[in-house]
Scaffold this active site. Structure first.
Site, PDB file in Angstrom:
ATOM      1  N   HIS A 222       0.272   8.955   0.125  1.00 44.08           N
ATOM      2  CA  HIS A 222       0.273   8.496  -1.270  1.00 44.08           C
ATOM      3  C   HIS A 222      -1.124   8.573  -1.863  1.00 44.08           C
ATOM      4  O   HIS A 222      -2.124   8.293  -1.204  1.00 44.08           O
ATOM      5  CB  HIS A 222       0.887   7.104  -1.403  1.00 44.08           C
ATOM      6  CG  HIS A 222       0.093   5.966  -0.840  1.00 44.08           C
ATOM      7  ND1 HIS A 222      -0.850   5.270  -1.572  1.00 44.08           N
ATOM      8  CD2 HIS A 222       0.117   5.366   0.380  1.00 44.08           C
ATOM      9  CE1 HIS A 222      -1.360   4.296  -0.834  1.00 44.08           C
ATOM     10  NE2 HIS A 222      -0.799   4.331   0.360  1.00 44.08           N
ATOM     11  N   ASP A 243      -6.869   3.380   2.126  1.00 43.83           N
ATOM     12  CA  ASP A 243      -5.480   3.266   1.679  1.00 43.83           C
ATOM     13  C   ASP A 243      -5.333   3.822   0.268  1.00 43.83           C
ATOM     14  O   ASP A 243      -5.435   3.092  -0.687  1.00 43.83           O
ATOM     15  CB  ASP A 243      -5.069   1.790   1.732  1.00 43.83           C
ATOM     16  CG  ASP A 243      -3.596   1.581   1.446  1.00 43.83           C
ATOM     17  OD1 ASP A 243      -2.830   2.555   1.506  1.00 43.83           O
ATOM     18  OD2 ASP A 243      -3.221   0.432   1.151  1.00 43.83           O
ATOM     19  N   GLU A 277       3.195   4.612  -4.627  1.00 46.14           N
ATOM     20  CA  GLU A 277       3.682   4.038  -3.369  1.00 46.14           C
ATOM     21  C   GLU A 277       3.513   2.532  -3.348  1.00 46.14           C
ATOM     22  O   GLU A 277       4.386   1.798  -2.869  1.00 46.14           O
ATOM     23  CB  GLU A 277       2.930   4.680  -2.191  1.00 46.14           C
ATOM     24  CG  GLU A 277       3.410   4.232  -0.809  1.00 46.14           C
ATOM     25  CD  GLU A 277       2.632   3.056  -0.219  1.00 46.14           C
ATOM     26  OE1 GLU A 277       2.991   2.603   0.881  1.00 46.14           O
ATOM     27  OE2 GLU A 277       1.661   2.590  -0.870  1.00 46.14           O
ATOM     28  N   GLU A 278       2.384   2.053  -3.872  1.00 43.35           N
ATOM     29  CA  GLU A 278       2.072   0.627  -3.789  1.00 43.35           C
ATOM     30  C   GLU A 278       3.014  -0.230  -4.633  1.00 43.35           C
ATOM     31  O   GLU A 278       3.040  -1.445  -4.494  1.00 43.35           O
ATOM     32  CB  GLU A 278       0.620   0.387  -4.225  1.00 43.35           C
ATOM     33  CG  GLU A 278      -0.419   1.137  -3.400  1.00 43.35           C
ATOM     34  CD  GLU A 278      -0.634   0.551  -2.021  1.00 43.35           C
ATOM     35  OE1 GLU A 278       0.136  -0.351  -1.624  1.00 43.35           O
ATOM     36  OE2 GLU A 278      -1.561   0.990  -1.328  1.00 43.35           O
ATOM     37  N   ASP A 305      -0.674   7.689   6.069  1.00 48.48           N
ATOM     38  CA  ASP A 305      -1.063   6.569   5.204  1.00 48.48           C
ATOM     39  C   ASP A 305      -2.043   5.714   5.990  1.00 48.48           C
ATOM     40  O   ASP A 305      -1.644   4.979   6.898  1.00 48.48           O
ATOM     41  CB  ASP A 305       0.180   5.761   4.816  1.00 48.48           C
ATOM     42  CG  ASP A 305      -0.126   4.675   3.789  1.00 48.48           C
ATOM     43  OD1 ASP A 305      -1.317   4.419   3.532  1.00 48.48           O
ATOM     44  OD2 ASP A 305       0.824   4.102   3.234  1.00 48.48           O
ATOM     45  N   HIS A 383      -6.460  -2.910  -0.240  1.00 49.84           N
ATOM     46  CA  HIS A 383      -6.029  -3.650  -1.436  1.00 49.84           C
ATOM     47  C   HIS A 383      -7.151  -4.525  -1.974  1.00 49.84           C
ATOM     48  O   HIS A 383      -6.893  -5.594  -2.519  1.00 49.84           O
ATOM     49  CB  HIS A 383      -4.789  -4.497  -1.144  1.00 49.84           C
ATOM     50  CG  HIS A 383      -3.572  -3.705  -0.822  1.00 49.84           C
ATOM     51  ND1 HIS A 383      -2.319  -4.258  -0.742  1.00 49.84           N
ATOM     52  CD2 HIS A 383      -3.406  -2.386  -0.555  1.00 49.84           C
ATOM     53  CE1 HIS A 383      -1.438  -3.328  -0.426  1.00 49.84           C
ATOM     54  NE2 HIS A 383      -2.082  -2.175  -0.315  1.00 49.84           N
TER      55      HIS A 383
END
Length: 696
Positions: A222, A243, A277-278, A305, A383
């Site tokens: 992603h 990520d 994706e998130e 990922d 994140h």
């Protein structure tokens, strides 16, 4: 992609291999701002926590749920996806940990399909390891610096959140970059997969198969990122270096070497950068559903990922065993032990909907997911604003392992050959020729290097303590290093040489010692002012000037007040420290970085504290004296702060001929006027001098 959002031409794929038609973007202002009702499916063990967070302030109470096969479904608003994603990361260490669906029927179908987490479906092809020449050729040409550069580029966007402007821009950059890699292969396509309700595109590069074009191998990761624990604003900085810039970078390097080596697969290979994706695997779900609807024969899917954080010294690759295909996982382990035997493998689980492989698995396609670690040992900084390359030691060495795994997977599942070009795998040789090992350095020093290659050297990089400082693309290779920017002490110098194939040669290390005179002034009790007694390229008053008269930090006075030559100008003490005026620091430095000398252009930087209510009423008068032992002050003019509180004001001038010690003076005042004596009597006047040695 919702089929209703596409023109009929966009639904083409391979019968005998037509590609996606490009679909131009259409205005979607209403769709982008509407807070739609969606459904999500998630692991039942996270249901209570999700419902609780959705009862929080400003949130809509969660709708009723249904549960089956360890998976629950519930209705939410699109604006709540961000909060759910944040919770999944913070509490359950899952990314994303749920699937978002347009309709209740789609959510119900996904819940029904969940079943046993590891899917033991029969393989759609026979797994064989008989294409070693191709696999080894692809693996040998992979270069870590290319992977590093891609991570740097993607993580430079403020955020790649799927509804942000920079998220859309990042996707388009990826399309352009992949297209540049494919510029010599007209049969290779790079296209946008347009999604409804958000502008970020998924990007698909396709190499058509030579003998089995209707059988498709998919490699994906992603391209979006999210802020998660950084806050509630989805546009907050989220570099997403691990990520999942790392997964995209690992894939991109396989694309580069495959196209550069004229790789011709038997089966069609698609490399995909998924959008959104998130937010619940939105992009990959659209794409997987489209392939299912069009009856495309996808014989294998590999998901990358997070590939660049080495969470343990005991293993390198975590093979995800839940919501993946058992037969293909066995094939994946065999690939690693055969082609990259140094890599250690461990099995791990990531739970329901943790990445885009789940979208393909839900549609019945065999999917595998090699991961950077076990989930317990994976990167804790995702994140957040701290998901940067620094967490991986500022290298892409771990991600390069996953490029090798991917290259082997493509070579052995899609088969095919490399041909047409002799692959150069010989790295350049390089050596640092100056300075000599053991040298003691000060000031600006020229580093020089030799580099040779069997084909040709494209560039040489110069490193200090493994940190890149400079680059030269033309022999003789050199770089001027300002040692004053580096702390005194032992340092290690080295070079890297690159050829056109991005093979890299590293020089032997050269150990040197930096010993520059201090650039921070000390109080001179004879001159009664801060002084840099040794010639250098910079003189900094440091903390010696903070405050004014008796108005200093912690209820005290300015150190050594008034800090003017022979106490020649008294400071005034009216007002309050760091409410009213004070000059707190002076820095003088040469513009070219070479030591102070007559005729040198220098810059004065004066840091002042301006009165917040009326900063334009404050004035900074600057002066210089050619001989600090018998000063005659020459005005350099007056500067005005542009705002209140801390301000740094600058002025350039040329050093005159004069004494071995020269000086500058800053007079900071509230109102009043300039003074021919460089001293003033205003109630808030602060006078400070800085003395520095000059080569005569």
């Amino acid at each position: 992609m919702s089929l209703k959002g596409l023109a009929p031409a966009a639904l083409l794929l391979w019968g005998a291999a037509p590609a996606f038609a490009h679909v131009p973007a259409t205005p979607r202002t209403a769709q982008l701002t509407e807070d739609r009702q969606l459904w999500i499916t998630l692991a039942t063990d996270s249901l209570d926590a999700v419902q609780e967070t959705l009862r929080g302030p400003g949130m809509t109470s969660p709708a009723p749920t249904r549960t089956k096969n360890g998976v629950s479904m519930m209705q939410v608003r699109e604006s709540q996806l961000f909060r759910i994603s944040e919770l999944m990361h913070e509490k359950f260490k899952r990314c994303a940990g749920f699937l978002a669906h347009e309709t209740e029927a789609e959510a119900s179908e996904a819940m029904e399909k969940a079943g046993a987490p590891e899917q033991p479906q029969k393989a759609l092809v026979e797994y064989t390891l008989n294409n070693a020449d191709t696999a080894n050729a692809l693996i040998a040409d992979l270069q870590e610096p290319n992977i590093y550069d891609t991570i740097v580029k993607l993580s430079s966007y403020t955020t790649r959140y799927y509804k942000s402007t920079t998220g859309a821009q990042a996707a388009l950059w990826l399309k352009e970059h992949w297209a540049s890699l494919a510029s010599g292969r007209p049969e290779v396509t790079v296209e946008e997969f347009v999604h409804t309700n958000y502008n970020q595109r998924s990007i698909i590069l396709t190499i058509p198969g030579s003998t089995k074009p209707s059988e498709v191998v998919v490699v994906g990761g992603h391209l979006d990122s999210t802020v998660g624990s950084s806050g509630s604003n989805p546009n907050t900085a989220s570099p997403g270096a691990d990520d999942d810039a790392s997964g995209i970078a690992s894939i991109t390097e396989v694309i580069r070497t495959a196209l550069a080596q004229n790789y011709r697969p038997e089966r069609t290979v698609k490399f995909i950068g998924y959008a959104a994706e998130e937010a619940g695997l939105l992009g990959s779900q659209d794409i997987a559903k489209w392939h299912k609807t069009q009856a495309i024969n996808v014989v294998g899917v590999l998901q990358l990922d997070m590939t660049n954080y080495k969470g343990s010294t005991n293993y390198d690759v975590g093979v995800i065993t839940d919501y993946t295909n058992a037969a293909q996982n066995t094939f994946l382990r065999s690939l690693i032990t055969t082609y990259i035997p140094a890599l250690k493998i461990v099995d791990t689980k990531c739970n329901y909907g943790c990445s885009d492989h789940a979208s393909w698995n839900n549609q019945g396609f065999p999917a595998s997911f090699p991961f950077e670690a076990t989930f317990n040992d994976s990167n804790k900084f995702i994140h957040s604003v701290n998901d940067t390359l620094a967490q991986s030691g500022n290298t892409a060495l771990h991600a390069a392992k996953f490029s090798r795994v991917t290259a082997a997977y493509v070579a052995e599942l899609a088969k095919g050959t490399v041909n047409g070009t002799v692959v150069d795998t010989v790295p350049p040789a390089t050596v640092l020729t100056s300075p000599a090992s053991g040298a003691t350095l000060l000031g600006s020093v020229t580093l020089t290097a030799n580099a040779t290659d069997n084909v040709g050297v494209s560039k040489v990089e110069f490193y200090v303590d493994n940190v890149l400082k400079g680059t030269d693309t033309t022999a003789p290779y050199s770089f001027v290093w300002d040692t004053a920017s580096t702390p005194n002490g032992a340092h290690v110098l080295s070079t890297k040489a690159f050829d056109a194939r991005q093979n890299v040669g590293v020089s032997p290390a050269v150990n040197v010692t930096v010993n520059n005179p201090s650039t921070v002034a000390e109080y001179n009790a004879t001159l009664k002012a801060p002084t840099c007694a040794t010639v250098n390229a910079k003189c900094d008053s440091g903390g010696l000037l903070v405050g004014r008269g008796t108005r200093g930090p912690n209820g005290g006075s300015e150190p050594n007040t008034p800090n003017t030559l022979q106490n020649s100008c008294a400071d005034q003490s009216k007002g309050t420290y760091h409410v009213d005026e004070s000059n707190d620091r002076i820095v003088v430095s040469t513009v070219d970085g070479l030591p102070f000398a007559p005729g040198k252009a220098v810059k004065i930087e004066a840091t002042v504290w301006a009165y917040a209510s009326s900063p334009s009423s404050d004035k900074l008068d600057l002066y210089y004296a050619a001989d600090a032992t018998a000063p005659v002050w020459i005005s350099l003019g007056t500067l005005t702060p542009s705002a209140g509180q801390v301000q740094t004001l600058t002025k350039n001038y040329t050093l005159p001929s004069g004494g071995a010690l020269q000086a500058v003076r800053a007079r900071f005042r509230y109102g009043g006027s300039t003074s021919s004596t460089a001293c003033g009597q205003g109630e808030y006047d602060d006078h400070d001098d800085l003395v520095f040695a000059v080569t005569r």
